[in-house]
Design a protein around this motif. Structure first.
Motif, PDB file in Angstrom:
ATOM      1  N   VAL A 184       0.831  -1.207   0.000  1.00  0.00           N
ATOM      2  CA  VAL A 184       0.000   0.000   0.000  1.00  0.00           C
ATOM      3  C   VAL A 184       0.866   1.257   0.000  1.00  0.00           C
ATOM      4  O   VAL A 184       0.638   2.207  -0.770  1.00  0.00           O
ATOM      5  N   LEU A 185       1.883   1.280   0.853  1.00  0.00           N
ATOM      6  CA  LEU A 185       2.749   2.450   0.951  1.00  0.00           C
ATOM      7  C   LEU A 185       3.570   2.656  -0.312  1.00  0.00           C
ATOM      8  O   LEU A 185       3.736   3.784  -0.788  1.00  0.00           O
ATOM      9  N   THR A 186       4.094   1.581  -0.852  1.00  0.00           N
ATOM     10  CA  THR A 186       4.906   1.689  -2.064  1.00  0.00           C
ATOM     11  C   THR A 186       4.074   2.174  -3.241  1.00  0.00           C
ATOM     12  O   THR A 186       4.509   3.030  -4.022  1.00  0.00           O
ATOM     13  N   GLU A 187       2.856   1.645  -3.365  1.00  0.00           N
ATOM     14  CA  GLU A 187       1.986   2.086  -4.455  1.00  0.00           C
ATOM     15  C   GLU A 187       1.572   3.548  -4.292  1.00  0.00           C
ATOM     16  O   GLU A 187       1.463   4.288  -5.270  1.00  0.00           O
ATOM     17  N   GLY A 188       1.354   3.958  -3.058  1.00  0.00           N
ATOM     18  CA  GLY A 188       0.875   5.312  -2.817  1.00  0.00           C
ATOM     19  C   GLY A 188       1.951   6.374  -2.833  1.00  0.00           C
ATOM     20  O   GLY A 188       1.709   7.516  -3.245  1.00  0.00           O
ATOM     21  N   PHE A 189       3.171   6.010  -2.384  1.00  0.00           N
ATOM     22  CA  PHE A 189       4.209   7.020  -2.204  1.00  0.00           C
ATOM     23  C   PHE A 189       5.554   6.658  -2.813  1.00  0.00           C
ATOM     24  O   PHE A 189       6.478   7.481  -2.793  1.00  0.00           O
ATOM     25  N   GLY A 190       5.699   5.463  -3.332  1.00  0.00           N
ATOM     26  CA  GLY A 190       7.006   4.982  -3.758  1.00  0.00           C
ATOM     27  C   GLY A 190       7.688   5.799  -4.831  1.00  0.00           C
ATOM     28  O   GLY A 190       8.918   5.771  -4.954  1.00  0.00           O
TER      29      GLY A 190
END
Length: 217
Positions: A184-190
């Protein structure tokens, strides 16, 4: 691509309420709605005995014994894995800049992983609410603040922390929680480029405007 707006809220809730079955149920609802069958299954395992899941989290992240996966930015980014350093102070500054603060009744440092996830969650929810209310400038400000916090803070250490959870977890829930949250974090902010400086430390800023659109002291 998973929208992180509501996602971060349900992922961070189990950190603050690791012994509350409702926190796991909410995450399970999210997992089913987003097609994360592995996480949904892990939630079902946790709900069989929430005390076991809580005990595993406490062993890794809370204590009372030596932590196997310290949940603090300062530990992962400071020489000698030191707690409560300038990284903690800079995280606290970021919250204050947005008109927020850590609940004094909550006995955790400002750079606790749960606090950093909650901060991003609040900003992303504010972005959506301001956009819906016809306040595009405040909506954009909330997104920019979230992006900056990621670039200066959470983006630097989330992978190390979550990979540590995967390695050290004994209960099947936490390993999958970490895998799903990392996605989730990588997709949103990566895609956001990380910064080597932190606002409030190396970078001076002018008096901020709160997310409510009013100046605050």
């Amino acid at each position: 691509m998973t929208n992180p707006t509501h996602s971060l809220h349900v992922f961070k809730e189990v950190l603050f309420h690791a012994g509350d079955a409702n926190a796991y149920r909410a995450l399970g609802i999210w997992a089913n709605a987003n097609g994360d069958t592995a996480l949904a299954t892990a939630v079902e395992e946790a709900l069989k005995n929430v005390d076991d899941a809580e005990a595993d989290f406490n062993r890794m992240c809370i204590g009372p014994y030596k932590l196997t996966v310290p949940p603090y930015e300062s530990v992962w980014r400071s020489p000698g894995r030191t707690m409560n350093t300038r990284y903690s102070a800079a995280a606290k500054y970021a919250y204050a800049e947005a008109g927020l603060s850590v609940n004094p009744d909550f006995n955790e440092l400002s750079d606790f992983i749960g606090n950093e996830l909650e901060f991003l969650s609040i900003l992303l929810i504010a972005k959506v609410e301001h956009a819906a209310a016809g306040n595009p400038e405040l909506s954009e400000m909330a997104q920019e603040t979230a992006d900056r916090f990621w670039a200066e803070h959470l983006g630097h250490w989330y992978k190390d922390f979550l990979e540590g959870i995967v390695k050290e977890s004994g209960h099947p829930f936490w390993g999958q929680w970490a895998v799903s949250l990392q996605r989730v974090l990588t997709e949103g902010f990566g895609a956001i480029e990380l910064r080597s400086t932190m606002t409030g430390m190396e970078v001076p800023v002018s008096a901020p405007v709160s997310l409510k659109g009013k100046d605050h002291a």
